[in-house]
Design a protein around this motif. Structure first.
Motif, PDB file in Angstrom:
ATOM      1  N   TYR A 372       0.853  -1.188   0.000  1.00  0.00           N
ATOM      2  CA  TYR A 372       0.000   0.000   0.000  1.00  0.00           C
ATOM      3  C   TYR A 372       0.887   1.235   0.000  1.00  0.00           C
ATOM      4  N   VAL A 373       0.443   2.265  -0.672  1.00  0.00           N
ATOM      5  CA  VAL A 373       1.172   3.532  -0.738  1.00  0.00           C
ATOM      6  C   VAL A 373       0.444   4.548   0.121  1.00  0.00           C
ATOM      7  N   ASP A 374       1.191   5.345   0.857  1.00  0.00           N
ATOM      8  CA  ASP A 374       0.610   6.359   1.754  1.00  0.00           C
ATOM      9  C   ASP A 374      -0.429   5.761   2.698  1.00  0.00           C
ATOM     10  N   GLY A 375      -0.166   4.557   3.148  1.00  0.00           N
ATOM     11  CA  GLY A 375      -1.011   3.956   4.174  1.00  0.00           C
ATOM     12  C   GLY A 375      -2.155   3.119   3.668  1.00  0.00           C
ATOM     13  N   ASN A 376      -2.930   3.641   2.714  1.00  0.00           N
ATOM     14  CA  ASN A 376      -4.137   2.904   2.301  1.00  0.00           C
ATOM     15  C   ASN A 376      -4.395   2.894   0.799  1.00  0.00           C
ATOM     16  N   LYS A 377      -3.445   3.376   0.019  1.00  0.00           N
ATOM     17  CA  LYS A 377      -3.619   3.419  -1.426  1.00  0.00           C
ATOM     18  C   LYS A 377      -3.028   2.161  -2.043  1.00  0.00           C
ATOM     19  N   ARG A 378      -3.858   1.350  -2.700  1.00  0.00           N
ATOM     20  CA  ARG A 378      -3.389   0.115  -3.332  1.00  0.00           C
ATOM     21  C   ARG A 378      -3.399   0.294  -4.847  1.00  0.00           C
ATOM     22  N   ILE A 379      -2.239   0.112  -5.471  1.00  0.00           N
ATOM     23  CA  ILE A 379      -2.113   0.315  -6.918  1.00  0.00           C
ATOM     24  C   ILE A 379      -2.228  -1.000  -7.676  1.00  0.00           C
ATOM     25  N   GLU A 380      -2.028  -2.130  -6.989  1.00  0.00           N
ATOM     26  CA  GLU A 380      -2.161  -3.441  -7.616  1.00  0.00           C
ATOM     27  C   GLU A 380      -3.526  -3.561  -8.292  1.00  0.00           C
ATOM     28  N   GLY A 381      -3.514  -3.909  -9.583  1.00  0.00           N
ATOM     29  CA  GLY A 381      -4.745  -4.069 -10.334  1.00  0.00           C
ATOM     30  C   GLY A 381      -5.386  -2.769 -10.771  1.00  0.00           C
ATOM     31  N   VAL A 382      -4.780  -1.643 -10.395  1.00  0.00           N
ATOM     32  CA  VAL A 382      -5.361  -0.322 -10.709  1.00  0.00           C
ATOM     33  C   VAL A 382      -4.463   0.448 -11.668  1.00  0.00           C
ATOM     34  N   GLY A 383      -3.187   0.557 -11.314  1.00  0.00           N
ATOM     35  CA  GLY A 383      -2.250   1.297 -12.148  1.00  0.00           C
ATOM     36  C   GLY A 383      -2.332   2.793 -11.936  1.00  0.00           C
ATOM     37  N   VAL A 384      -1.524   3.513 -12.686  1.00  0.00           N
ATOM     38  CA  VAL A 384      -1.485   4.974 -12.637  1.00  0.00           C
ATOM     39  C   VAL A 384      -1.785   5.507 -14.034  1.00  0.00           C
ATOM     40  N   THR A 385      -2.783   6.371 -14.128  1.00  0.00           N
ATOM     41  CA  THR A 385      -3.153   6.972 -15.412  1.00  0.00           C
ATOM     42  C   THR A 385      -2.360   8.259 -15.622  1.00  0.00           C
ATOM     43  N   PRO A 386      -1.660   8.414 -16.731  1.00  0.00           N
ATOM     44  CA  PRO A 386      -0.842   9.616 -16.967  1.00  0.00           C
ATOM     45  C   PRO A 386      -1.687  10.886 -17.013  1.00  0.00           C
ATOM     46  N   ASP A 387      -1.042  12.014 -16.766  1.00  0.00           N
ATOM     47  CA  ASP A 387      -1.702  13.310 -16.914  1.00  0.00           C
ATOM     48  C   ASP A 387      -2.011  13.580 -18.384  1.00  0.00           C
ATOM     49  N   ILE A 388      -1.102  13.133 -19.245  1.00  0.00           N
ATOM     50  CA  ILE A 388      -1.261  13.311 -20.692  1.00  0.00           C
ATOM     51  C   ILE A 388      -1.207  11.930 -21.330  1.00  0.00           C
ATOM     52  N   VAL A 389      -2.340  11.435 -21.797  1.00  0.00           N
ATOM     53  CA  VAL A 389      -2.412  10.098 -22.371  1.00  0.00           C
ATOM     54  C   VAL A 389      -2.015  10.149 -23.847  1.00  0.00           C
ATOM     55  N   VAL A 390      -1.031   9.334 -24.205  1.00  0.00           N
ATOM     56  CA  VAL A 390      -0.560   9.260 -25.593  1.00  0.00           C
ATOM     57  C   VAL A 390      -0.594   7.796 -26.011  1.00  0.00           C
ATOM     58  N   PRO A 391      -1.603   7.369 -26.773  1.00  0.00           N
ATOM     59  CA  PRO A 391      -1.680   5.969 -27.218  1.00  0.00           C
ATOM     60  C   PRO A 391      -0.491   5.605 -28.101  1.00  0.00           C
TER      61      PRO A 391
END
Length: 422
Positions: A372-391
């Motif tokens: 977990y990140v910052d105590g309760n944030k789970r990124i597993e299965g979620v990921g991080v979406t970029p500020d600027i999405v470029v396919p």
């Protein structure tokens, strides 16, 4: 079994914890698939991070897959069956590897420097003392039953021969492509790779494989990638960190930023796509820390300034191949407004894993701790979406890199904005 203290990392790999786990001894190869299947199942049963096995009936899965493994006719077929079982856990950092896969050597190369006892045991597999294999330095991806080059390590034989991301591999020396077998025993020899760079337009490229040292190859590629790109009168520093699994990558980055090739850059593009994850938790400190600069002046008037942090614009590039602690860095970039994140959504692969060698020297990489990140944030299965999405569509891209180009554009815009506001 012999007990060792193992490094548990985000593989990624990089956030290193120490835990007493078990690593099997390294006997000879050639164990029956049924035996290896049983070892894998038992290792998961004893060490998987979730005692409820992510909601699946682990004992029932053994009954489901064991009849299949008895019918396996090859190591590859057995590995596919085992990975089918592991896939039902729907968890990252959980995969079975054989020596016919580059990742087998790369995972061992990541962990061995941290585990002296493992180094000692691996001498039985690698008597020369190096974890290495003959290769050309590429990552591949199968799309619609076709194999495409998804990444080319900077400075590698593949890069030197002109192979590009987006090339479809048709064959190697007239035989079907195999990531390890195609180049085994051919280090220093010319190999002909038939590719399709444009649809229905085949060509042959000669490449010379070399022995790739799994403990140093990603640092070498990082150093080869580092450059200054001059655009619109601005100097953009660029570095591709293929693996962040160890302090040496951060040390190299800081050395280049403060004393080396990137020192005069007006901005930085930090490329964290593909490869392996990792990164020390302190990796973001150079962008967020405050502190004085020190200016030194010689008798002849020459002067230079030293700073302990990067206070110029920085842009991060990520994609679906950015995993583990690299994702935590992307999360931190956004949370602390360090700079824009460009690319596509990250892998969502953020648990901690550890390697287990089976009795035939095959390798199980297993999730052994939730994260977990910052105590309760789970990124597993979620990921991080970029500020600027470029396919980015990989097939037949001819080496074009719209994500890198957009990252450079964003960096230039950030530099201009900084100048305007100063």
């Amino acid at each position: 079994m012999k007990r060792f203290k193992l490094a548990i990392t985000l593989l990624g790999v990089g956030i290193v914890l120490l835990s007493g786990l078990f690593l099997t001894e390294l006997p000879t190869r050639g164990e029956a698939p049924v035996k290896i299947f049983g070892e894998v199942w038992q290792t998961v049963n004893d060490n998987f991070y979730d005692s409820k096995f992510n909601g699946v009936d682990w004992k029932a899965l053994k009954q489901k897959y064991e009849p299949q493994i008895t019918k396996a006719h090859s190591q590859e077929e057995a590995a596919n069956i085992i990975n089918g079982m592991l896939g039902e856990l729907k968890t990252s950092h959980t995969r079975f590897y054989t020596s016919e896969e580059p990742a087998y050597y790369q995972v061992l190369g990541i962990f061995a420097p941290r585990i002296p006892d493992l180094q000692q045991q691996l001498k039985k597999i690698f008597p020369q003392g190096k974890i290495e294999y003959s290769g050309i330095g590429i990552f591949t991806k199968d799309i619609n039953n076709k194999t495409f080059i998804s990444g080319v390590l900077d400075g590698s034989p593949a890069a030197n021969a002109g192979l590009l991301a987006g090339d479809r591999i048709i064959d190697v020396d007239g035989q079907p492509f195999k990531p390890v077998q195609s180049f085994e025993g051919k280090a220093g020899q010319n190999v002909k790779i038939k590719i399709e760079r444009l649809l229905n337009n085949q060509q042959e490229i000669t490449v010379t494989p070399k022995m790739l040292d799994a403990t140093t190859m990603f640092l070498d590629a990082m150093q080869a990638s580092t450059q200054i790109i001059e655009r619109e009168g601005k100097k953009i520093g660029y570095v591709h960190i293929w693996s962040y699994a160890g302090d040496q990558y951060q040390e190299q980055l800081e050395s280049d930023l403060f004393y080396g090739r990137l020192r005069e850059a007006d901005g930085l593009v930090l490329d964290l796509r593909d490869g392996w994850g990792g990164a020390p938790l302190s990796a973001l400190n150079i962008y967020t820390a405050k502190g004085p600069s020190v200016t030194s002046i010689r008798r002849d008037g020459r002067r230079w300034r030293d700073i302990a942090h990067w206070n110029k614009p920085v842009v991060m590039i990520v994609n679906e191949g950015s995993r583990s602690a690299k994702e935590i860095l992307a999360y931190g970039f956004q949370q602390y407004n360090i700079g824009p994140v460009v690319g596509t959504k990250t892998a969502g692969a953020v648990v901690a894993g550890s390697p287990f060698l089976m009795s035939d020297n095959s390798l199980l990489y297993l999730a052994v701790a939730d994260v977990y990140v910052d105590g309760n944030k789970r990124i597993e299965g979620v990921g991080v979406t970029p500020d600027i999405v470029v396919p980015f569509s990989l097939e037949y891209t001819q080496g074009a890199d719209p994500q890198k180009e957009r990252g450079i554009e964003v960096a230039i815009a950030s530099i201009k904005k900084r100048i305007a506001n100063s």
